[in-house]
Design an enzyme around this catalytic site. Structure first.
Site, PDB file in Angstrom:
ATOM      1  N   LYS B  57       0.819  -1.151  -0.089  1.00  0.00           N
ATOM      2  CA  LYS B  57      -0.082   0.058  -0.155  1.00  0.00           C
ATOM      3  C   LYS B  57       0.852   1.166   0.073  1.00  0.00           C
ATOM      4  CE  LYS B  57      -4.203  -2.031   0.770  1.00  0.00           C
ATOM      5  NZ  LYS B  57      -5.330  -1.715   0.596  1.00  0.00           N
ATOM      6  N   SER B  82      -8.852   1.465   8.389  1.00  0.00           N
ATOM      7  CA  SER B  82      -8.277   0.916   9.571  1.00  0.00           C
ATOM      8  C   SER B  82      -7.140  -0.042   9.474  1.00  0.00           C
ATOM      9  CB  SER B  82      -9.366   0.211  10.417  1.00  0.00           C
ATOM     10  OG  SER B  82      -9.920  -0.679   9.671  1.00  0.00           O
TER      11      SER B  82
END
Lengths: 326, 326
Positions: B57, B82
Site C-alpha cells: 500500500k 483501519s
C-alpha cells in the site's frame, strides 16, 4: 593448524568456501531502521533462516561430508542431534549422494523426526541420556563403518559454519564487529576464523562476541575458567539449540578469537525474537534472536557501531510460539 | 485513458514508476521448493511484506501524494482506513513532506492506531459505521482543505500498487500468469495494467487472477453480475484487509484485465499462511496468503505453470496468530 594463529586457517578456509558453494545458498543480509533505532547501532543481519533446511548448520554438514573419501562416503555418516544439525546432516547427505544415520532421543518432538526423515535421513532412537546416545552412536560406527560427524566440535564443521560470517563480511565489509549465538561453539569458532581473516585483509580489528542464554552459560564460564564447563542437569532455555557445550577442537579457537560472551535472559531472547518478527517480517527461531538480545543487553559495547549478526535459523514450532496468547 | 485498452496506461504507468522509486523498496522475489512441490507449479513470490511499513500500500499512497500540487500538499491529505492504507498514507506523507489525517473507527485495534501515530499521522476517530466515517472525512476536507485519497478506488493509487507486479514481471519475466489478493481492488487492477503491458512487450498473454476469501466474495459476484456488489453486514474473514469492495474507477479495469476471481475458504487461507511461514520463513499477514491459497484451490488452472504471486504484506498481530495453540 595453530589455534593461536587464526589466520593460519586461510587456505583451508578458502578451500572450504569453494567446496560447499554449490550446495548452499548465499543468504541475504537485511537491516531494520526500527531495530537500529532501538539498539542505537547499525545492525546487519545475515539471514541464515533462509539457508537450506532453515539454518546455518547446513554449511558445516556439507563441508564435513565433502571431506570424506569415496569409501567413507559409501559407508555413510552418523551423528547425534535432536536439533538443526540432525536435519542438516540428513539433507547434506542426500545432496552429496551419501546417507546419514541420526541418533535421536526417543522423546524428541515428532516434528523434528519427520523433518529428518523428509530429508532422507535414517533415525535410530535411544534413551534420552548422554550415555545411551554415545552407546548407540558407537554401535552404528562399529556395525556399519559409518563416519561419526560431531555437530560442532569438528574442524571441518567449524570452517563450514564460519562461511556464514565470511559471506556477511563480504556483503558488508565495513562492519566494526560480529555477534553470533553460542551453543556447541561451532558457529562462533568459525566466526572467529572468518573475522580474523577479514581483520587482516582490512587492516583493522573486527572483534567477535558470542551471545548465550544465561540459563545455559557454559561458554561464558568456560572462557572465565580457562577450561570447558558444562551446564547443571535440567538447565533449560527457550533457545533449545544452545544447550550444548564447547569441545576440545573449538575451545582453543574460541579462547583465541572471541572477545567476550554476553549472557541474556529468557525474556531478552523472546523480546529480541519478537522484534525480528515484527519489524523485519522474518521467522527466526529463539536461538537466532540471542545475538540481537546480546546487543540490547550490552549497549555500551555496541552503541554507534556497525554490528554484524547471524540470524542462525528459522526452524520454529509454529504451534507453540512464546508470544502467542494462551 | 480507456479502461478497455489497458495498454493506454503505458505512459502514466512509466511516469508513476519513476516518480515513486526513491520512496519505496524494490522488494525481492522468493521461491520455495517445498511449496512448489505441494502446488505442482513454479511459484515466484513478490515479498511486499518487506516493503516500507510492511505492505504494498506504500506504493499507491506515495504515488497519489506526489501527484498533488504544492498547494494541495500544503493542505495535507485525508483518508479513511483501519488497515495498511492508514499506515501507508501516514508514512508516505511524512516521507514527501506533507501530513495525513486518518479517519479510523473508534474500535480499531490500539496497535493499528499506534502504528499510524508512529508514522506521523493524525487520527480522527469516528463511530464504526460507514456513514460516520464518510461524515468525518467530509468535515475534515471542508474544514482544512485537505485532499481526500481513496485507499483503492483512485487511479494514482491503482497505478502505484501495480508497480509491485511490474517489478515482479521484470524480476521474473518468464511468468505465465499472476495472482494477487483482492480487497478494494486497487492491487488487482494495477496488476491488470502491469500484466497487459508485459504481455504486449513479450508478445504472449500473462493473465491475472484474483484470490478472494469466500466469506467476502463481493469481487467474485461483481464480475459475474457485471456491477459492483457489496458484502452482507457482518461478513468477516481472517484476511481482514480484504473486506472492502470494488469502486467505479477500478471495476472497469478489473472487468477488462482480470481473467477470474478464485474464492478460498478460511481454512485454506490459514493453511497457505502456515506454509509461507514454515517453508519460506516469512512473516506474512492472512491477506497475503490468499493468493497462494487460490493456487492450491484451483490446481487445474495452475498445474505446471510459472505463477507470480504478490505476498501483499506482513503486518500481523503476533499476539493472536491463527495457528498458535490456545
Amino acid at each position: 593448524m595453530n589455534p593461536a594463529d587464526l589466520c593460519s586457517y586461510a587456505d583451508v578456509f578458502a578451500a572450504c568456501r569453494q567446496r560447499i558453494a554449490p550446495y548452499i545458498h548465499c543468504t541475504p543480509v537485511m537491516c531494520s531502521r526500527q531495530i537500529d533505532e532501538l539498539a542505537g547501532a547499525m545492525l546487519s543481519m545475515k539471514c541464515e533462516n533462509f539457508q537450506r533446511m532453515g539454518a546455518f548448520k547446513m554449511r558445516g554438514a556439507v563441508n564435513a561430508l565433502l571431506q570424506l573419501t569415496p569409501e567413507q562416503q559409501q559407508r555413510g555418516v552418523v551423528t547425534h542431534s535432536s536439533g538443526n544439525f540432525a536435519q542438516a546432516l540428513a539433507l547434506a547427505a542426500s545432496s552429496v549422494g551419501t546417507r546419514a544415520t541420526i541418533v535421536m532421543p526417543r522423546d524428541a518432538p515428532e516434528v523434528k523426526k519427520n523433518a529428518v526423515r523428509g530429508y532422507g535421513g535414517t533415525i535410530v532412537e535411544c534413551e534420552p541420556i548422554v550415555e545411551a546416545r554415545q552407546a548407540a552412536t558407537d554401535r552404528i560406527v562399529a556395525e556399519t563403518g559409518a563416519t561419526f560427524i560431531h555437530p560442532s566440535d569438528d574442524l571441518q564443521v567449524i570452517l563450514g559454519q564460519g562461511t556464514a560470517v565470511a559471506e556477511l563480511l563480504e556483503q558488508t565489509p565495513e562492519l566494526d564487529c560480529v555477534v553470533t549465538p553460542v551453543g556447541g561453539g561451532g558457529l562462533v569458532a568459525g566466526a572467529a576464523i572468518a573475522a580474523a581473516l577479514h581483520a587482516r585483509a582490512m587492516g583493522r580489528p573486527c572483534p567477535v562476541y558470542g551471545g548465550e542464554p544465561a540459563n545455559v552459560d557454559d561458554a561464558f564460564r568456560s572462557l572465565k575458567e580457562g577450561s570447558i564447563q558444562e551446564n547443571p542437569p535440567g538447565a533449560n532455555t527457550i533457545a533449545d539449540g544452545l544447550k550444548t557445550y564447547l569441545g576440545d577442537v573449538n575451545f582453543p579457537i574460541i579462547q583465541q578469537g572471541v572477545r567476550r560472551i554476553i549472557t541474556v535472559s529468557e525474556d531478552q531472547i523472546v523480546s529480541a525474537m519478537r522484534q525480528i518478527w515484527q519489524f523485519m517480517k522474518l521467522v527466526v527461531e529463539p536461538s537466532a534472536a540471542v545475538a540481537l538480545a546480546a546487543v540490547f543487553a550490552d549497549p555500551e559495547t555496541f552503541a554507534g557501531k556497525r554490528v554484524g549478526l547471524v540470524l542462525s535459523g528459522g526452524n520454529v514450532d509454529l504451534d507453540s510460539l512464546p508470544f502467542a496468547k494462551r
